[in-house]
Each structure stands twice: as C-alpha cells, then as structure tokens.
Design a protein around this motif. Structure first.
Motif, PDB file in Angstrom:
ATOM      1  N   PHE A   1      -9.836  12.684   8.070  1.00 35.30           N
ATOM      2  CA  PHE A   1      -9.302  14.005   7.755  1.00 35.30           C
ATOM      3  C   PHE A   1      -8.618  14.002   6.389  1.00 35.30           C
ATOM      4  CE2 PHE A   1      -5.653  16.892   7.704  1.00 35.30           C
ATOM      5  CZ  PHE A   1      -6.299  18.104   7.870  1.00 35.30           C
ATOM      6  N   LEU A   2      -7.783  12.996   6.139  1.00 35.38           N
ATOM      7  CA  LEU A   2      -7.083  12.915   4.854  1.00 35.38           C
ATOM      8  C   LEU A   2      -8.061  12.700   3.704  1.00 35.38           C
ATOM      9  CD1 LEU A   2      -3.954  10.788   5.823  1.00 35.38           C
ATOM     10  CD2 LEU A   2      -3.974  13.188   5.115  1.00 35.38           C
TER      11      LEU A   2
ATOM     12  N   LEU B   1       5.990  12.687   8.404  1.00 40.03           N
ATOM     13  CA  LEU B   1       5.500  13.564   7.348  1.00 40.03           C
ATOM     14  C   LEU B   1       4.369  14.501   7.767  1.00 40.03           C
ATOM     15  CD1 LEU B   1       5.573  11.054   4.364  1.00 40.03           C
ATOM     16  CD2 LEU B   1       7.247  12.825   4.938  1.00 40.03           C
ATOM     17  N   PHE B   2       3.578  14.106   8.749  1.00 44.54           N
ATOM     18  CA  PHE B   2       2.491  14.981   9.191  1.00 44.54           C
ATOM     19  C   PHE B   2       3.093  16.229   9.828  1.00 44.54           C
ATOM     20  CE2 PHE B   2      -1.326  12.204   9.044  1.00 44.54           C
ATOM     21  CZ  PHE B   2      -2.256  13.178   8.715  1.00 44.54           C
ATOM     22  N   SER B   3       2.630  17.379   9.390  1.00 41.00           N
ATOM     23  CA  SER B   3       3.062  18.638   9.987  1.00 41.00           C
ATOM     24  C   SER B   3       1.852  19.562  10.085  1.00 41.00           C
ATOM     25  CB  SER B   3       4.183  19.272   9.159  1.00 41.00           C
ATOM     26  OG  SER B   3       3.721  19.573   7.869  1.00 41.00           O
ATOM     27  N   LYS B   4       2.040  20.713  10.676  1.00 37.99           N
ATOM     28  CA  LYS B   4       0.932  21.643  10.885  1.00 37.99           C
ATOM     29  C   LYS B   4       0.359  22.170   9.577  1.00 37.99           C
ATOM     30  CE  LYS B   4       2.529  23.048  15.396  1.00 37.99           C
ATOM     31  NZ  LYS B   4       2.978  24.127  16.263  1.00 37.99           N
TER      32      LYS B   4
ATOM     33  N   LEU C   1       0.247  21.217   5.318  1.00 36.53           N
ATOM     34  CA  LEU C   1       0.546  20.212   4.300  1.00 36.53           C
ATOM     35  C   LEU C   1       0.298  20.775   2.906  1.00 36.53           C
ATOM     36  CD1 LEU C   1      -1.160  17.019   5.796  1.00 36.53           C
ATOM     37  CD2 LEU C   1       1.277  17.567   5.760  1.00 36.53           C
ATOM     38  N   VAL C   2       1.293  20.631   2.051  1.00 38.17           N
ATOM     39  CA  VAL C   2       1.112  20.996   0.648  1.00 38.17           C
ATOM     40  C   VAL C   2       0.440  19.830  -0.074  1.00 38.17           C
ATOM     41  CG1 VAL C   2       3.042  22.617   0.629  1.00 38.17           C
ATOM     42  CG2 VAL C   2       3.439  20.219   0.050  1.00 38.17           C
ATOM     43  N   ILE C   3      -0.038  20.082  -1.272  1.00 33.57           N
ATOM     44  CA  ILE C   3      -0.809  19.081  -2.019  1.00 33.57           C
ATOM     45  C   ILE C   3      -0.026  17.778  -2.192  1.00 33.57           C
ATOM     46  CG2 ILE C   3      -1.813  18.560  -4.282  1.00 33.57           C
ATOM     47  CD1 ILE C   3      -2.656  21.536  -4.412  1.00 33.57           C
ATOM     48  N   GLU C   4       1.244  17.870  -2.565  1.00 32.27           N
ATOM     49  CA  GLU C   4       2.047  16.661  -2.805  1.00 32.27           C
ATOM     50  C   GLU C   4       2.161  15.817  -1.534  1.00 32.27           C
ATOM     51  OE1 GLU C   4       3.355  19.822  -3.494  1.00 32.27           O
ATOM     52  OE2 GLU C   4       2.749  19.773  -5.592  1.00 32.27           O
ATOM     53  N   MET C   5       2.316  16.490  -0.404  1.00 31.91           N
ATOM     54  CA  MET C   5       2.451  15.763   0.861  1.00 31.91           C
ATOM     55  C   MET C   5       1.136  15.094   1.242  1.00 31.91           C
ATOM     56  SD  MET C   5       4.755  14.844   2.893  1.00 31.91           S
ATOM     57  CE  MET C   5       6.044  15.965   2.426  1.00 31.91           C
ATOM     58  N   ARG C   6       0.023  15.747   0.936  1.00 29.46           N
ATOM     59  CA  ARG C   6      -1.287  15.138   1.220  1.00 29.46           C
ATOM     60  C   ARG C   6      -1.460  13.858   0.418  1.00 29.46           C
ATOM     61  NH1 ARG C   6      -3.572  20.756   0.983  1.00 29.46           N
ATOM     62  NH2 ARG C   6      -4.366  20.249  -1.076  1.00 29.46           N
ATOM     63  N   LYS C   7      -1.015  13.870  -0.827  1.00 31.84           N
ATOM     64  CA  LYS C   7      -1.112  12.673  -1.671  1.00 31.84           C
ATOM     65  C   LYS C   7      -0.237  11.554  -1.115  1.00 31.84           C
ATOM     66  CE  LYS C   7      -2.291  15.055  -5.937  1.00 31.84           C
ATOM     67  NZ  LYS C   7      -1.873  15.395  -7.300  1.00 31.84           N
ATOM     68  N   LYS C   8       0.981  11.885  -0.704  1.00 36.74           N
ATOM     69  CA  LYS C   8       1.877  10.883  -0.116  1.00 36.74           C
ATOM     70  C   LYS C   8       1.272  10.307   1.159  1.00 36.74           C
ATOM     71  CE  LYS C   8       6.276  12.665  -1.783  1.00 36.74           C
ATOM     72  NZ  LYS C   8       7.548  13.294  -1.426  1.00 36.74           N
TER      73      LYS C   8
ATOM     74  N   PRO D   1      -3.581  25.229  -1.736  1.00 37.57           N
ATOM     75  CA  PRO D   1      -2.176  24.842  -1.909  1.00 37.57           C
ATOM     76  C   PRO D   1      -1.541  24.371  -0.594  1.00 37.57           C
ATOM     77  CG  PRO D   1      -2.441  27.209  -2.169  1.00 37.57           C
ATOM     78  CD  PRO D   1      -3.813  26.637  -2.025  1.00 37.57           C
ATOM     79  N   VAL D   2      -2.014  24.958   0.520  1.00 36.77           N
ATOM     80  CA  VAL D   2      -1.503  24.561   1.831  1.00 36.77           C
ATOM     81  C   VAL D   2      -2.698  24.313   2.739  1.00 36.77           C
ATOM     82  CG1 VAL D   2      -0.128  25.248   3.822  1.00 36.77           C
ATOM     83  CG2 VAL D   2       0.609  25.918   1.527  1.00 36.77           C
ATOM     84  N   LEU D   3      -2.687  23.177   3.378  1.00 40.34           N
ATOM     85  CA  LEU D   3      -3.782  22.781   4.260  1.00 40.34           C
ATOM     86  C   LEU D   3      -3.309  22.827   5.706  1.00 40.34           C
ATOM     87  CD1 LEU D   3      -6.676  21.510   4.449  1.00 40.34           C
ATOM     88  CD2 LEU D   3      -5.533  19.299   4.399  1.00 40.34           C
TER      89      LEU D   3
END
Length: 144
Positions: free
Chosen positions: A98-99, A27-30, A32-39, A108-110
C-alpha cells in the motif's frame, strides 16, 4: 566472540523491529498527508531491514552458535515462534505494498483503508507473543 556479535545483531534487530512497528502504529491514521507517507515509507523500510536482521541472526543462533541446534529443531514451541514470526512478516507485506503504490501519489491527503490499519495493529499484537514464546523456549518448555 562471533557468538556475541550474532546475539547483539539479533537483539538489535528485535529492538529496531519493535520500535518501528510501534512507530507505524502511532503514525498510521485514516488520512495521511504527503510528509507522513514519506516518514511511514522510511519507517517501513527500516522495519523490513530489522526483520531480515532478526531472522538472519536468529537462524545463525539456531544453526551455528549457542545451544545445539537440536535444542531448537526438536522443540515445537520454537517452531511456533518461527511460524508466528513468518506470519507477521507475511501480513506486513500488505501495508508495505500500500505504501509503495501510493508513495508518489500527488494527492495531498490519502485515505487509508481500515484493513491496513487493522493489519498493523494485528502485527503488534502478534509481536507481543514472541518474547513469551522465547522465554518458554529458554526454559526448555517443549524440548523433548
């Protein structure tokens, strides 16, 4: 019977730890959208809990149940395995921080720094060495 529950806890921790680390690597990518950060934050929490469970059950197996504690205490391969586990735990703090720092970011995108992704990959690589060391220990390699 306590031996059985402790071994079960150790294996459950190992399975959870590996699956959470694999999930993080997927799931980690360059970016991250908000939903992915929460996951990822939730997965990282379960990863940390599983590491504590694995370590705690492992310490009980070493010191209180199973083989005599000298079997492990006098074995340099065991100490290498324990040290490697601790190295993985220590380097995992960097992505966790970091998280945590970015969990409430309104962006919106990190952008994820490359070193964070590299650390997660390194954790997975190092984790792959632990079962091999475990097999060596169970075969008595290193035991004096």
């Amino acid at each position: 019977m306590n031996d059985t529950f402790i071994r079960y806890g150790h294996f459950l921790g190992i399975i959870l730890l590996a699956s959470m680390l694999i999930s993080e690597n997927i799931l980690f990518s360059k970016k991250l959208v908000i939903e992915m950060r929460k996951k990822l934050a939730f997965i990282d929490l379960v990863y940390g809990i599983s590491a504590v469970l694995t370590l705690t059950a492992g310490l009980f197996l070493w010191l209180y149940v199973g083989k005599p504690k000298e079997f492990y205490s006098d074995n340099p391969v065991f100490h290498a395995k324990l040290g490697l586990f601790l190295v993985i735990a220590l380097i995992s703090v960097i992505p966790t921080v970091f998280l945590l720092k970015n969990r409430k970011s309104a962006k919106p995108v990190l952008d994820v720094p490359a070193h964070i992704i590299a650390i997660k990959r390194l954790e997975l690589l190092l984790l792959l060495m632990l079962p091999y060391l475990g097999v060596l220990i169970s075969r008595g390699v290193g035991y004096l």
